[in-house]
Enzyme design. Sequence first.
Site, mmCIF file in Angstrom:
data_model
loop_
_atom_site.group_PDB
_atom_site.id
_atom_site.type_symbol
_atom_site.label_atom_id
_atom_site.label_comp_id
_atom_site.label_asym_id
_atom_site.label_seq_id
_atom_site.Cartn_x
_atom_site.Cartn_y
_atom_site.Cartn_z
ATOM 1 N N ASP A 29 14.631 8.333 -2.807
ATOM 2 C CA ASP A 29 14.425 8.498 -1.368
ATOM 3 C C ASP A 29 14.324 7.121 -0.717
ATOM 4 O O ASP A 29 13.643 6.221 -1.225
ATOM 5 C CB ASP A 29 13.156 9.320 -1.097
ATOM 6 C CG ASP A 29 13.108 9.845 0.321
ATOM 7 O OD1 ASP A 29 13.190 11.076 0.496
ATOM 8 O OD2 ASP A 29 12.992 9.011 1.260
ATOM 9 N N ILE A 30 14.987 6.961 0.412
ATOM 10 C CA ILE A 30 15.033 5.670 1.096
ATOM 11 C C ILE A 30 13.683 5.308 1.724
ATOM 12 O O ILE A 30 13.412 4.134 2.000
ATOM 13 C CB ILE A 30 16.153 5.696 2.172
ATOM 14 C CG1 ILE A 30 16.655 4.307 2.483
ATOM 15 C CG2 ILE A 30 15.726 6.434 3.420
ATOM 16 C CD1 ILE A 30 17.949 4.297 3.289
ATOM 17 N N ASN A 86 11.386 21.173 1.949
ATOM 18 C CA ASN A 86 11.013 21.471 3.326
ATOM 19 C C ASN A 86 12.067 22.354 3.975
ATOM 20 O O ASN A 86 13.260 22.181 3.738
ATOM 21 C CB ASN A 86 10.880 20.167 4.117
ATOM 22 C CG ASN A 86 9.764 19.280 3.591
ATOM 23 O OD1 ASN A 86 8.722 19.772 3.163
ATOM 24 N ND2 ASN A 86 9.972 17.973 3.614
ATOM 25 N N VAL A 95 16.932 16.618 7.167
ATOM 26 C CA VAL A 95 18.330 16.613 6.705
ATOM 27 C C VAL A 95 18.681 18.037 6.288
ATOM 28 O O VAL A 95 18.045 18.601 5.374
ATOM 29 C CB VAL A 95 18.543 15.631 5.536
ATOM 30 C CG1 VAL A 95 19.997 15.679 5.075
ATOM 31 C CG2 VAL A 95 18.166 14.209 5.946
ATOM 32 N N HIS A 99 17.345 19.902 -0.412
ATOM 33 C CA HIS A 99 17.009 18.824 -1.346
ATOM 34 C C HIS A 99 15.604 19.058 -1.860
ATOM 35 O O HIS A 99 14.707 19.446 -1.111
ATOM 36 C CB HIS A 99 17.119 17.454 -0.674
ATOM 37 C CG HIS A 99 16.474 17.366 0.667
ATOM 38 N ND1 HIS A 99 17.062 17.883 1.812
ATOM 39 C CD2 HIS A 99 15.287 16.855 1.060
ATOM 40 C CE1 HIS A 99 16.269 17.669 2.837
ATOM 41 N NE2 HIS A 99 15.171 17.057 2.405
HETATM 42 P P1 AMP Z 1 13.313 16.158 4.754
HETATM 43 O O1 AMP Z 1 12.503 15.541 5.871
HETATM 44 O O2 AMP Z 1 12.560 17.078 3.869
HETATM 45 O O3 AMP Z 1 14.595 16.764 5.299
HETATM 46 O O4 AMP Z 1 13.706 14.958 3.811
HETATM 47 C C1 AMP Z 1 14.798 14.130 4.039
HETATM 48 C C2 AMP Z 1 14.561 12.915 3.188
HETATM 49 O O5 AMP Z 1 15.790 12.215 3.055
HETATM 50 C C3 AMP Z 1 13.529 11.940 3.744
HETATM 51 O O6 AMP Z 1 12.478 11.768 2.800
HETATM 52 C C4 AMP Z 1 14.332 10.667 3.947
HETATM 53 O O7 AMP Z 1 13.588 9.503 3.667
HETATM 54 C C5 AMP Z 1 15.483 10.857 2.996
HETATM 55 N N1 AMP Z 1 16.694 10.141 3.339
HETATM 56 C C6 AMP Z 1 17.343 10.161 4.528
HETATM 57 N N2 AMP Z 1 18.444 9.398 4.465
HETATM 58 C C7 AMP Z 1 18.500 8.902 3.212
HETATM 59 C C8 AMP Z 1 19.405 8.025 2.532
HETATM 60 N N3 AMP Z 1 20.493 7.510 3.140
HETATM 61 N N4 AMP Z 1 19.152 7.734 1.230
HETATM 62 C C9 AMP Z 1 18.062 8.228 0.622
HETATM 63 N N5 AMP Z 1 17.179 9.049 1.210
HETATM 64 C C10 AMP Z 1 17.391 9.372 2.483
#
Ligand code: AMP
Length: 120
Positions: A29-30, A86, A95, A99
């Site tokens: 995760d970023i 989530n 997103v 995931h």
């Molecule tokens: P959610 O809020 O449950 O939809 O989680 C989305 C997750 O994706 C968050 O924890 C972000 O930090 C992660 N995220 C978004 N863009 C990226 C990316 N380019 N690479 C890695 N993680 C990402």
Amino acid sequence: MTTIFTKIIEKQIPADILYEDEKVLAFKDINPQAPVHFLVIPKKEIATTNDISEQDDALVGYMHRVAAKVASDLGVAQQGFRTVMNCNEHGGQTVYHIHLHVLAGKPLGWPPYTDVLKLE
Ligand code: AMP
């Protein structure tokens, strides 16, 4: 609906990939929320938990097995980890490609939210 995760799957944008096969991808995760925080995603585009169909049952189970395998590879499986998926606005989803968050590396608090719990 195509999201940033499809771009990661298609290698159009970089990610720190921990595991990949024909069905799933795991990457860091970023914006980590724990010492270890990675995501397991299916290569199939499924927007939310609400959109998981019967034909996806094995795939979603497999995502959990990959979560455990990668956690083991990172040395955190035995001490333990948390998986979170989530869903939609109240779940905090940002997103819209399902995931599995895998969080580990320290004892994690429970309940997981920081606001005051009000049962009405
Ligand atoms: P959610 O809020 O449950 O939809 O989680 C989305 C997750 O994706 C968050 O924890 C972000 O930090 C992660 N995220 C978004 N863009 C990226 C990316 N380019 N690479 C890695 N993680 C990402």
